[in-house]
Design a protein around this motif. Structure first.
Motif, mmCIF file in Angstrom:
data_model
loop_
_atom_site.group_PDB
_atom_site.id
_atom_site.type_symbol
_atom_site.label_atom_id
_atom_site.label_comp_id
_atom_site.label_asym_id
_atom_site.label_seq_id
_atom_site.Cartn_x
_atom_site.Cartn_y
_atom_site.Cartn_z
ATOM 1 N N MET A 180 67.120 8.001 -68.346
ATOM 2 C CA MET A 180 68.406 7.459 -67.907
ATOM 3 C C MET A 180 69.105 8.386 -66.913
ATOM 4 S SD MET A 180 70.529 7.675 -71.464
ATOM 5 C CE MET A 180 70.247 8.983 -72.646
ATOM 6 N N GLY A 181 68.633 9.627 -66.799
ATOM 7 C CA GLY A 181 69.213 10.541 -65.822
ATOM 8 C C GLY A 181 68.810 10.266 -64.395
ATOM 9 N N LEU A 182 67.903 9.310 -64.164
ATOM 10 C CA LEU A 182 67.505 8.982 -62.797
ATOM 11 C C LEU A 182 68.564 8.168 -62.069
ATOM 12 C CD1 LEU A 182 63.725 7.988 -63.214
ATOM 13 C CD2 LEU A 182 64.667 10.122 -62.316
ATOM 14 N N GLY A 183 69.342 7.393 -62.813
ATOM 15 C CA GLY A 183 70.288 6.490 -62.185
ATOM 16 C C GLY A 183 71.333 7.146 -61.299
ATOM 17 N N PRO A 184 72.104 8.115 -61.803
ATOM 18 C CA PRO A 184 73.192 8.683 -60.993
ATOM 19 C C PRO A 184 72.756 9.250 -59.645
ATOM 20 C CG PRO A 184 73.487 9.263 -63.298
ATOM 21 C CD PRO A 184 72.141 8.608 -63.200
ATOM 22 N N PRO A 185 71.725 10.115 -59.579
ATOM 23 C CA PRO A 185 71.373 10.646 -58.256
ATOM 24 C C PRO A 185 70.805 9.596 -57.308
ATOM 25 C CG PRO A 185 69.808 11.402 -59.920
ATOM 26 C CD PRO A 185 70.920 10.750 -60.647
ATOM 27 N N ILE A 186 70.107 8.585 -57.838
ATOM 28 C CA ILE A 186 69.547 7.570 -56.947
ATOM 29 C C ILE A 186 70.641 6.655 -56.408
ATOM 30 C CG2 ILE A 186 68.051 5.522 -56.881
ATOM 31 C CD1 ILE A 186 66.078 7.056 -58.625
ATOM 32 N N TYR A 187 71.591 6.286 -57.239
ATOM 33 C CA TYR A 187 72.724 5.502 -56.730
ATOM 34 C C TYR A 187 73.542 6.309 -55.725
ATOM 35 C CZ TYR A 187 72.361 1.267 -59.557
ATOM 36 O OH TYR A 187 71.949 0.062 -60.081
ATOM 37 N N LEU A 188 73.615 7.618 -55.931
ATOM 38 C CA LEU A 188 74.364 8.464 -54.997
ATOM 39 C C LEU A 188 73.738 8.440 -53.601
ATOM 40 C CD1 LEU A 188 76.683 10.497 -54.599
ATOM 41 C CD2 LEU A 188 75.102 12.310 -55.298
ATOM 42 N N LEU A 189 72.421 8.243 -53.529
ATOM 43 C CA LEU A 189 71.748 8.183 -52.232
ATOM 44 C C LEU A 189 72.323 7.086 -51.338
ATOM 45 C CD1 LEU A 189 67.986 8.612 -53.252
ATOM 46 C CD2 LEU A 189 69.428 10.310 -52.128
ATOM 47 N N ILE A 190 72.793 6.011 -51.933
ATOM 48 C CA ILE A 190 73.346 4.903 -51.151
ATOM 49 C C ILE A 190 74.571 5.356 -50.353
ATOM 50 C CG2 ILE A 190 74.428 2.612 -51.297
ATOM 51 C CD1 ILE A 190 72.880 2.129 -53.848
ATOM 52 N N PHE A 191 75.345 6.280 -50.921
ATOM 53 C CA PHE A 191 76.613 6.694 -50.320
ATOM 54 C C PHE A 191 76.501 8.022 -49.565
ATOM 55 C CE2 PHE A 191 77.343 4.334 -54.270
ATOM 56 C CZ PHE A 191 78.063 3.243 -53.772
#
Length: 608
Positions: free
Chosen positions: A458-469
């Motif tokens: 579940m720790g993959l979500g935050p950094p990957i979503y951050l890539l969008i911004f």
């Protein structure tokens, strides 16, 4: 006829096909004929001849572009050549033509492939078992994980169209560093390892008692067959077989549902004695949280396919494929409800047995096709991770035209791929087939392959979503840009792994000490999945906070290197024609296809 034999004789593929045909007919067929029981011989024959057809018709890949990207002549074009002598374009020529025409892998190849590769044998078994325990709510809950189609496709669509992403591992390495890419690849391999045993074990249940000789035989055979044809053809053979298996899976599912519907005693609204168990809504909440926020990004089978076509075609394919997959899972839940009423169990073998020998074989065939399609995609992704994502770091494997540059290769880096990468990929397939079967020596449960792995990553979500911004240095607005942020990924990933490990160690039994120490005494909801939901709610919150902490430290305290510039599009291969940047920094034309990442900042130059 003479021309046919001459073309077959001159084919480079003849030796591959001939060797495996002889092996199957001379070795495996006699074993099946002499060692299986009369009761199970029809099912073994089905498994054998279906496998025989898959290997006989698999697309042989001689070049890296075929093996890793799926480019090259279709099965129909190859068959036409042997039968009529009509020449077909080489993989290189065809790939360039597809890129110029913005076609790439089309909708009718990508959508069925995306759909069937996520209709795991373990998934439809879990849907059936959960429906038997929680009613149709159980199947709907499991379908919640299929929201991953929408979250993965939307995130990667934005990364491709706004940030020139050519592969998820490469984007992670570019923004978060080498260690982040290493951790990410380990997370992917953990997922792929789970997929091997958790799918083959479901098929094996149709052939014998657990740990019996017949059971082990089915494990080995159902794992070996997809490993063999992916070893031969890579992504090319996987895409073609997926389309066929998707059609067959739906066909036989509707035949089975038709048989269930003909039973006048079946009532889908009928409650079992004592009612259904509590916990279905909690499981649905877990599935929605993971499916939207983290679960899709640890499955390269899903994310790799997000880069095979143009962004718009990919988004449409995954949107339709997601709805089709959810429908398939929910419909399969009907089989579990029926099994609960007539056999007292949602296990597919019990349901098939209650319906009769013919239905048993049909149910077996649905699981066989779903298992093999999942495993061939698993092995395809394994070969890409080792051959390109990891192999790109080794100068010994790289082509001379790449010079001293090292780092992960994307599917677009065709000019840097060579047969050494293919060899590494093929060795990795054998490695994963063996390693992925070893957990069956212990007491492995198929449902835990979803629950535990989804919680662990579940720790993959935050950094990957951050890539969008992500903000890049320079551009029309002359923005300052963000620094590379290794701590963002590392903090978030490790936090997720800790939560997953604690849950796997004692959380599944809802031990009181676990509840007090990890979820601060709070179970979210009731039933058997209350602890799982509490773990995921707190875990995702903590992973997000950990990612923010790491980001703040990297941007304002450590500030390693200089702010990153936006990855550029490499025009030299003609792949990005008509996709220059507009004034807002986005690319003109949604369908730029694959682009190539060019790092302006040298990350690593040391020999590996």
């Amino acid at each position: 006829m003479g021309g046919l034999f001459e073309r077959l004789k001159g084919s480079k593929e003849l030796i591959y096909r001939a060797v495996f045909i002889v092996l199957m007919l001379v070795i495996f067929l006699p074993i099946i004929a002499t060692t299986t029981s009369d009761e199970r011989r029809p099912d073994w024959s089905l498994l054998f001849w279906f496998s025989f057809a898959l290997i006989l018709t698999t697309q042989v890949s001689m070049e890296p572009i075929e093996f890793f990207t799926g480019a090259g002549a279709s099965f129909i074009e190859v068959a036409r050549y042997y039968l009529t002598g009509t020449e077909y374009a080489s993989a290189e020529t065809k790939n360039i033509e597809m890129q110029k025409n913005h076609e790439n892998v089309g909708f009718w190849r990508l959508m069925p492939s995306a759909f069937i590769t996520w209709i795991f044998a373990k998934s439809i078994r879990n849907a059936s078992v959960l429906a038997a325990s929680y009613g149709m709510l159980g199947a709907v809950a499991y379908a919640g994980w299929y929201l991953s189609f929408f979250s993965a496709s939307i995130v990667i669509y934005l990364l491709r169209t706004r940030h020139n992403s050519t592969s998820l591992p490469r984007s992670i390495q570019y923004c978060y560093g080498d260690l982040a890419q290493c951790l990410f690849c380990l997370g992917l391999l953990y997922r792929l390892n789970n997929e091997v045993w958790s799918n083959s074990v479901i098929v094996a249940g149709f052939y014998g008692e657990t740990y019996s000789a017949q059971w082990w035989g089915a494990i080995i055979f159902s794992t070996l067959v997809p490993a063999v044809y992916v070893f031969i053809g890579g992504m090319r053979s996987s895409l073609i077989s997926d389309v066929i298996q998707a059609g067959l899976a739906f066909l036989f599912l509707f035949i089975i549902l038709g048989q269930i519907g003909a039973d006048e005693n079946f009532d889908i609204n009928k409650q079992p004695e004592g009612g259904y168990a509590e916990g279905g809504w909690e499981l649905l909440a877990v599935a929605v949280i993971q499916g939207l926020y983290s679960y899709p990004f640890h499955d390269p089978v899903l994310t790799d396919r997000c880069y095979l076509s143009t962004p718009k075609t990919m988004l449409l394919s995954f949107t339709v494929g997601g709805f089709v997959s959810m429908l398939f899972i929910i419909l399969f839940g009907i089989i579990g409800v029926y099994g609960k009423q007539v056999a007292g169990s949602g296990e597919p073998q019990a349901v098939g047995g209650a319906l009769g020998a013919t239905a048993y074989t049909l149910v077996n065939f649905v699981f066989m096709t779903s298992s093999m399609s999942t495993l061939d995609s698993t092995f395809t992704s394994t070969s890409k991770i080792f051959g390109l994502d990891i192999g790109g770091w080794f100068k010994q494997l790289n082509s001379e035209n790449r010079g001293d540059k090292i780092g992960p290769l994307s599917l677009n880096d065709v000019k840097y791929m060579n047969k050494k990468h293919v060899l590494v990929g093929r060795i990795a397939i054998i490695f994963m087939a063996i390693i992925g079967t070893l957990p069956l020596l212990a007491d492995a449960e198929a449902l835990n392959a979803t629950l535990v792995s989804g919680t662990t990553v579940m720790g993959l979500g935050p950094p990957i979503y951050l890539l969008i911004f992500w903000k890049w240095r320079g551009g029309e607005k002359n923005e300052f840009g963000w620094y590379r942020s290794p701590l963002t990924f590392t903090f978030s990933f490790i936090t997720g792994v800790v939560y997953g490990a604690l849950y796997q160690a004692n959380g599944q039994d809802a031990i009181g000490e676990f509840d007090d120490n990890l979820t601060w005494g709070e179970k979210f909801g009731v039933g058997s999945y209350a602890v799982l939901l509490g773990t995921n709610v707190w875990g995702h919150i903590c992973c997000t906070l950990a990612a923010l902490l790491g980001f703040i430290l990297d941007q304002y305290a450590l500030q390693s290197g200089s702010p990153l510039t936006k990855p550029e599009i490499d025009d030299q291969d003609g792949y990005s024609e008509g996709n220059k940047q507009d004034v807002d920094g986005d690319t003109e034309g949604d369908d730029q296809g694959r682009t190539e990442l060019v790092e302006k900042e040298i990350i690593t130059t040391a020999d590996v």
